[in-house]
Motif scaffolding. Structure first.
Motif, mmCIF file in Angstrom:
data_model
loop_
_atom_site.group_PDB
_atom_site.id
_atom_site.type_symbol
_atom_site.label_atom_id
_atom_site.label_comp_id
_atom_site.label_asym_id
_atom_site.label_seq_id
_atom_site.Cartn_x
_atom_site.Cartn_y
_atom_site.Cartn_z
ATOM 1 N N ASP A 78 29.264 31.837 53.970
ATOM 2 C CA ASP A 78 30.351 30.661 55.084
ATOM 3 C C ASP A 78 31.024 31.351 56.772
ATOM 4 O O ASP A 78 30.339 32.989 56.985
ATOM 5 C CB ASP A 78 31.643 31.130 54.160
ATOM 6 C CG ASP A 78 31.620 31.759 53.403
ATOM 7 O OD1 ASP A 78 31.796 32.924 54.244
ATOM 8 O OD2 ASP A 78 32.937 31.897 52.810
ATOM 9 N N GLU A 79 31.410 30.322 56.870
ATOM 10 C CA GLU A 79 32.190 31.018 58.383
ATOM 11 C C GLU A 79 32.617 32.431 58.234
ATOM 12 O O GLU A 79 32.372 32.961 59.320
ATOM 13 C CB GLU A 79 32.502 29.945 59.108
ATOM 14 C CG GLU A 79 31.673 28.377 58.752
ATOM 15 C CD GLU A 79 32.591 27.792 60.820
ATOM 16 O OE1 GLU A 79 33.342 28.022 60.849
ATOM 17 O OE2 GLU A 79 32.107 27.080 60.771
ATOM 18 N N GLU A 80 32.749 32.983 57.927
ATOM 19 C CA GLU A 80 33.864 34.480 57.643
ATOM 20 C C GLU A 80 32.379 35.044 57.185
ATOM 21 O O GLU A 80 33.133 36.108 58.172
ATOM 22 C CB GLU A 80 34.335 34.338 56.107
ATOM 23 C CG GLU A 80 35.580 35.087 56.012
ATOM 24 C CD GLU A 80 36.189 35.767 55.140
ATOM 25 O OE1 GLU A 80 36.244 34.416 54.078
ATOM 26 O OE2 GLU A 80 37.426 36.447 54.900
ATOM 27 N N TRP A 81 31.817 34.824 56.625
ATOM 28 C CA TRP A 81 30.577 36.137 56.262
ATOM 29 C C TRP A 81 30.191 35.776 57.911
ATOM 30 O O TRP A 81 29.477 36.760 58.489
ATOM 31 C CB TRP A 81 29.880 35.653 55.159
ATOM 32 C CG TRP A 81 28.965 37.003 54.897
ATOM 33 C CD1 TRP A 81 29.231 37.614 54.165
ATOM 34 C CD2 TRP A 81 27.431 37.046 55.011
ATOM 35 N NE1 TRP A 81 27.654 38.229 53.978
ATOM 36 C CE2 TRP A 81 27.198 37.873 54.630
ATOM 37 C CE3 TRP A 81 26.749 35.811 56.395
ATOM 38 C CZ2 TRP A 81 25.538 38.678 54.908
ATOM 39 C CZ3 TRP A 81 25.309 36.486 56.384
ATOM 40 C CH2 TRP A 81 25.003 37.719 56.275
ATOM 41 N N VAL A 82 29.418 35.249 58.240
ATOM 42 C CA VAL A 82 28.581 34.847 59.179
ATOM 43 C C VAL A 82 29.500 35.661 61.099
ATOM 44 O O VAL A 82 29.040 36.812 61.195
ATOM 45 C CB VAL A 82 29.000 33.663 59.952
ATOM 46 C CG1 VAL A 82 27.720 33.147 61.755
ATOM 47 C CG2 VAL A 82 27.261 33.214 59.000
ATOM 48 N N ARG A 83 30.930 35.825 60.475
ATOM 49 C CA ARG A 83 31.810 36.324 61.526
ATOM 50 C C ARG A 83 31.371 37.799 61.489
ATOM 51 O O ARG A 83 30.630 38.865 62.329
ATOM 52 C CB ARG A 83 32.785 36.185 61.668
ATOM 53 C CG ARG A 83 33.017 34.687 62.593
ATOM 54 C CD ARG A 83 34.905 34.593 63.235
ATOM 55 N NE ARG A 83 35.477 34.158 61.550
ATOM 56 C CZ ARG A 83 35.527 32.566 61.699
ATOM 57 N NH1 ARG A 83 35.465 31.614 61.918
ATOM 58 N NH2 ARG A 83 36.377 32.358 60.064
ATOM 59 N N GLY A 84 31.973 37.892 59.708
ATOM 60 C CA GLY A 84 31.088 39.707 60.036
ATOM 61 C C GLY A 84 30.200 40.425 60.181
ATOM 62 O O GLY A 84 30.547 41.348 61.099
ATOM 63 N N PHE A 85 29.088 39.289 60.057
ATOM 64 C CA PHE A 85 28.193 40.155 59.887
ATOM 65 C C PHE A 85 27.231 39.939 61.372
ATOM 66 O O PHE A 85 27.272 40.980 62.074
ATOM 67 C CB PHE A 85 27.029 38.664 59.467
ATOM 68 C CG PHE A 85 25.719 39.057 60.403
ATOM 69 C CD1 PHE A 85 24.887 39.796 58.569
ATOM 70 C CD2 PHE A 85 24.660 38.232 60.640
ATOM 71 C CE1 PHE A 85 23.606 40.604 59.297
ATOM 72 C CE2 PHE A 85 23.423 38.768 60.910
ATOM 73 C CZ PHE A 85 22.839 39.463 60.691
ATOM 74 N N THR A 86 28.127 38.594 62.177
ATOM 75 C CA THR A 86 27.618 38.600 63.983
ATOM 76 C C THR A 86 28.346 40.206 64.429
ATOM 77 O O THR A 86 27.183 40.758 65.071
ATOM 78 C CB THR A 86 27.867 37.139 64.684
ATOM 79 O OG1 THR A 86 27.875 36.539 64.041
ATOM 80 C CG2 THR A 86 27.623 37.734 65.549
ATOM 81 N N GLN A 87 29.373 40.373 63.980
ATOM 82 C CA GLN A 87 30.466 41.241 64.421
ATOM 83 C C GLN A 87 29.909 43.193 64.623
ATOM 84 O O GLN A 87 29.376 43.301 65.380
ATOM 85 C CB GLN A 87 31.518 41.850 64.024
ATOM 86 C CG GLN A 87 32.659 42.628 64.031
ATOM 87 C CD GLN A 87 33.558 43.038 65.166
ATOM 88 O OE1 GLN A 87 33.430 41.351 65.892
ATOM 89 N NE2 GLN A 87 34.242 43.946 65.909
ATOM 90 N N ILE A 88 29.388 42.720 63.354
ATOM 91 C CA ILE A 88 28.702 44.685 62.766
ATOM 92 C C ILE A 88 27.516 44.251 63.216
ATOM 93 O O ILE A 88 26.858 45.909 63.914
ATOM 94 C CB ILE A 88 28.249 44.381 61.439
ATOM 95 C CG1 ILE A 88 29.713 44.874 60.649
ATOM 96 C CG2 ILE A 88 27.550 45.515 61.053
ATOM 97 C CD1 ILE A 88 29.544 44.945 59.435
ATOM 98 N N LEU A 89 26.507 42.950 63.501
ATOM 99 C CA LEU A 89 25.125 43.254 64.381
ATOM 100 C C LEU A 89 25.017 43.127 65.454
ATOM 101 O O LEU A 89 24.325 44.206 66.638
ATOM 102 C CB LEU A 89 24.701 41.804 64.328
ATOM 103 C CG LEU A 89 22.992 42.001 64.662
ATOM 104 C CD1 LEU A 89 22.158 42.656 63.980
ATOM 105 C CD2 LEU A 89 22.833 40.170 64.507
ATOM 106 N N LEU A 90 26.390 42.621 66.468
ATOM 107 C CA LEU A 90 26.908 43.131 68.022
ATOM 108 C C LEU A 90 27.569 44.782 68.338
ATOM 109 O O LEU A 90 26.701 45.102 69.186
ATOM 110 C CB LEU A 90 27.115 42.291 68.401
ATOM 111 C CG LEU A 90 26.535 41.163 68.239
ATOM 112 C CD1 LEU A 90 27.105 39.531 68.738
ATOM 113 C CD2 LEU A 90 25.103 40.795 69.302
#
Lengths: 206, 206
Positions: free
Chosen positions: A187-199
């Motif tokens: 979901d969007e929450e997971w995607v935000r966290g994922f993008t945060q770590i990836l970047l």
DNA sequence: GCATTACGCTACGACTCGTAGCGAAAGCGT
DNA sequence: ACGCTTTCGCTACGAGTCGTAGCGTAATGC
């Protein structure tokens, strides 16, 4: 699709394109209802309204048929420009997750990848019809980010290719693992966290 | 293993523990030679030197048998303290990759995950015997890193749990995707690049 | 019309599945 | 020593799937 018979101006009765579409649709339908292991080619033929022999004339087996049936699901993947690298990543991850959320993609994609472990031809087929398209999105996203100044420009082209492969495995792998192994929604929450770590990385403050 | 018959002081002839071990070993052997789809329980029974009926008395089907056979491969996973978060990550990723490099793990693990898409009981079994152990390593590694001051301490426990799940999906997903989909080896060079991105992010200078 | 190819249908041997029944073997308590 | 209980190996079975072959018919190009 690309690898099957060209059927260019040959004599004789041409193959029915409608039958192709019906078979692939029936395959996805059976994949939803029965799953990979209980899916039989005879059943698919019945659902599609064609004879079992017709099916065998076009696909050599279950693996090839399911690859083609699943590959169509990935046609809709694209990378709209959302203005920033983070937004681009979030967009494409959500798209990918939406496809994987469909039951015919879950079981089908994983099953053919499993079979590809022992079948090089099948692996090449998967790469050509599914994986390469996804990797293209990664390339495009990086190119945009470099133009925006969000990522440093490439120096060593070989190093650059390795990085693209790495990012691709990290993005696709995380989404697939989340969906299929952990069994929890992207979901969007997971995607935000994922993008945060990836970047920005794990060490960065949240 | 944990879910099968306790066999506590019952009357009658006890089940042969040697047969259990022989069956699981034969399953892995057949997995290497034949792969998931062509593996038959009759063949496994023959290899193990037991009757097919004996096999069916202990496992309800192919899925459960292969889960147990593959789960044994993950017993060796551990997290030696290498002094830094980066070194810990690299160490455990290489261990995980070494297991996945074995053909009986590749095909077997992916196949049962595929089947678990439509079987909740099987998914729970996989989680208990394989996934939870891996997630424990993530927890342990973060705890160490926090003691070293490499990671900020936890604030919200719920947020903390989400982050562990996220990291787990990113690490395991990337290794699995690299190995099984991209079909390329997880060598030290790849692990270095992966750890770099995971810790410092994409935007950081290389 | 004629050659050529695709199609639907039926039938086939080979294989796997999961189960049932049998007699023999291996432990446990008395 | 003796039963009691459970497991084991073996054989056999109906059901289902596989992939192929053969046949007559339908559709297209020359």
């Amino acid at each position: 699709m690309q690898s099957r018979s060209p059927a260019a101006g040959r004599p004789g009765r041409p193959r029915s394109a409608a039958a192709d579409a019906a078979i692939l649709a029936a395959t996805r339908e059976a994949l939803v209802e029965l799953g990979w292991s209980k899916l039989t080619l005879g059943d698919v033929a019945t659902r599609a309204g064609v004879a079992k022999t017709t099916l065998y004339r076009r696909w050599s087996g279950k693996n090839e048929l399911v690859v083609d049936a699943v590959a169509e699901l990935f046609d809709e993947l694209c990378l709209p420009d959302r203005g920033s690298l983070a937004a681009d990543i979030e967009g494409v991850v959500l798209q990918f997750a939406a496809i994987l959320a469909r039951p015919e993609a879950r079981g089908g994609l994983m099953a053919v990848v499993t079979e590809a472990t022992r079948d090089d031809a099948l692996r090449a087929r998967i790469r050509a019809s599914i994986v390469d398209r996804q990797k293209g999105l990664v390339l495009e996203g990086r190119s945009r980010a470099q133009q925006r100044g969000e990522l440093p420009p490439e120096t060593d082209p070989e190093e650059s290719a390795r990085t693209v492969d790495l990012i691709f495995d990290m993005v696709a792998g995380a989404v697939v693992h989340r969906t299929l192994v952990s069994g929890r929604p992207v979901d969007e929450e997971w995607v935000r966290g994922f993008t945060q770590i990836l970047l920005r990385g794990l060490a960065a403050p949240s």
